[in-house]
Design an enzyme around this catalytic site. Sequence first.
Site, PDB file in Angstrom:
ATOM      1  N   SER A 500      -6.646  -5.034  -9.151  1.00  9.14           N
ATOM      2  CA  SER A 500      -6.010  -5.860  -8.132  1.00  9.14           C
ATOM      3  C   SER A 500      -4.545  -6.173  -8.462  1.00  9.14           C
ATOM      4  CB  SER A 500      -6.832  -7.134  -7.933  1.00  9.14           C
ATOM      5  OG  SER A 500      -6.572  -7.707  -6.683  1.00  9.14           O
ATOM      6  N   ASP A 511       6.151   3.337  -9.681  1.00  7.62           N
ATOM      7  CA  ASP A 511       6.898   3.865  -8.533  1.00  7.62           C
ATOM      8  C   ASP A 511       8.402   3.712  -8.710  1.00  7.62           C
ATOM      9  OD1 ASP A 511       4.526   4.546  -7.352  1.00  7.62           O
ATOM     10  OD2 ASP A 511       4.453   2.826  -5.998  1.00  7.62           O
ATOM     11  N   LYS A 525      -9.139  -1.485  -6.990  1.00  5.53           N
ATOM     12  CA  LYS A 525      -9.308  -2.529  -5.977  1.00  5.53           C
ATOM     13  C   LYS A 525      -7.997  -2.711  -5.231  1.00  5.53           C
ATOM     14  CE  LYS A 525     -10.196  -7.469  -5.314  1.00  5.53           C
ATOM     15  NZ  LYS A 525      -8.875  -7.757  -4.720  1.00  5.53           N
TER      16      LYS A 525
END
Length: 772
Positions: A500, A511, A525
């Site tokens: 999460s 990224d 998740k």
Amino acid sequence: MTLRPVSLALLLALSATGAYAQNAAPQQPGATPPAKSAAPQPKDASEAATSPEPQKKESSLPLKPTSAETQAAQLSARFLTRFHYQAQPLDDAMSAKIFKAYFDDLDSEKVFFTQEDMAKFEPLKTQFDDAIWNQDLTGPFSVFNLYITRAVDRMNFARGLLKKGFDFNTNETFNFDRKKAAIPKDQAELDDVWRKRTMNDWLRLKLAGKSDDDIRKTLDKRYATYISRVRQLDDEDATQAFMTAYANSTDPHTDYLGPRAADAFDIAMRLSLEGIGAVLQARDDYTTIRELVPGGPAAKSNKLKPGDRIVAIGQGETGPMVDVVGWRQDDVVKLIRGKKDTTVRIEVLPGDAGVDGKHDIVTLVRKKVTMEEQAAKSKVIDVKDGDVTRKIGVIELPTFYQDFGARRNGDANFKSATRDVAKLLTDLKAQHVEGVIMDLRNNGGGSLNEATELTGLFIDTGPVVQVRDARGQVEAQGDDQPGMSWDGPMAVMVNRGSASASEIFAAAIQDYGRGLIIGEPTFGKGTVQNLVDLDRFGKAQTGEDAKYGELKMTIAEFIRINGDSTQLRGVTPDVQFPQNGDAKEFGESTYDNALPWRHIDPADYKPVADLKPIVGPLNQKHQARVATSPAWKLMLDELAQYQKLRDKTDISLNFAARQAERKQFDATQADFRARRKAIFGGDGSADASDQDNGDDGLNANERSIKSDLKQEAEAKKAKDTPLDEAAHIVSDEVALIKGDAKLASDVLPYGGKKIDTPPQTAQAAKPVPSTP
């Protein structure tokens, strides 16, 4: 942090940690586990004691729902059918899902109900929806009441077997993992399951060297204690169990939190409480002090110590002392909790005294206690590379915590994971570290807001995550605070337990090209939950103050800024470490009703660096190093042994066969112990999986607290081989960029340009969804 508050798991968890820790008695009730775990979890005494009135030691059967509980169920359904991310009607189809989830949770090991029972309950399969809408929980409660009756009956059956003993010369086997087993056909088949289960309990103690008389006493006491705990289950436990089945049937991460579970969740998120600062644990008929929180009133008094048994509690300087021997643990906690600066008196039987020993009465003033053990912490690893030693800082973050209430109230000093990490980064810079590792292993999530703000410590500004709501609208959330707290080489360490909010942070770092991701693929998740205060809505509906609890409801999906969801797939590390094999049973992909993976348009962002030129060389250096590392080879061998034991589902009930297995197991452990000692010396010989002479046949709460704490301390001192290797990888990165200015300009954020962080000011409160 895993936040599933399935109170029923305290009963269903009939297996502990594999064949060598299997018991006939399920885990003792009274604890709210962090997940579907068999390990009992101690509680901390904290908030307001509502009444000093005595409570019953046992509940009266049959249990019946209160009006507040039936109203809470209906109110939850109204929210779930209208505002859930994938709202589904509460109809006969959903009722069938609830029916399956309810029985799976209550009796996952197929050891309480028979096929005959299930046939009698079959009509309820299409009636649970009506039970909720009509505020009539008679049906769900009838199941729970029979569950209690069956649990007590099974324990009494096991106690009856102890008188005669067992023949361990047969070739019988015991199936200790019954999750995929068929439901017993009838009482006779169920009796046979329990005969073998009890037989295994006896055999474990026999293999540990216990006499038959000692075994009878130990097991009879164990089963009797379990019966006592089961009989203390109340209407709130029944409602919690049933409504959890409903909530989890909508998606894996939607949960109903009854009043007790809601209190525990709030404490876990704010990492603070008002109380005496004592971690408590149920032992026999006593609530026992397991640990004292440093700096709390209990620790400062120097009058309480681990092992002390609480026998009575009084409010204020003169309030009557209430006998709490035999109480449920959370009822004891309720009396100890209280507002800051109020007084509580605690009567204890010292841990080193017999049952007839002298009692002590300790008067304490409740204070705000911070649970620093669950807060971020740092350390420095010295990595030797030839003649060079590099300092690599490590920040361990167990959860993305935030005191939501304090933030909403404008408290400039509200507890925050990001704020704590920022301070630790300042400390590490003062120690001249050359690289930083954010250790998010087993960090199950927390506040979405904290995930975005923590990312902002390592980038200047920009989007961190995209949030897609039920209408399909996408909003980018990110860091708008200029500057970075750390602009040097960094890595994020993850494993299957990183979920999460941890995945949001790790994905954003990846990224942006800001740091390396090291470890195992994460949980997967990709959903966002928000807390609904049912108390507030219930009062608006009925005009009465009532405890309804909270609803942790999935309201959105988060997607990384490159457009890919972390749902199901998680975050894939740049440098992968061996997996422990839990992916088959642990992770988003194991849920039947998990949301699908999706891709959307990327957010408007630009990577701050390009790590591709160094990922290959760093992997090569890593592989070359571990190929000749005795510590890494030991870790792989221990992992293989763990996987071998985990994959077993049956075990022999023949004494000679089990004794041979034990000797082989002991020899393997002795070899591991010798190798650890040779590699690490005295500091590395202790390990959580190396407990003296192996299985002692006891449950965790049957061992002395002193020995438990000693083993925990030894486990904390054990060498962390994966972390050490991660530090070497970051050190390799430092070496590469120091020797190549062009490479440094590619790999360091913003080409190595210094971007200072301006002084922080108190931030305005805004909605802060959680992603537990």
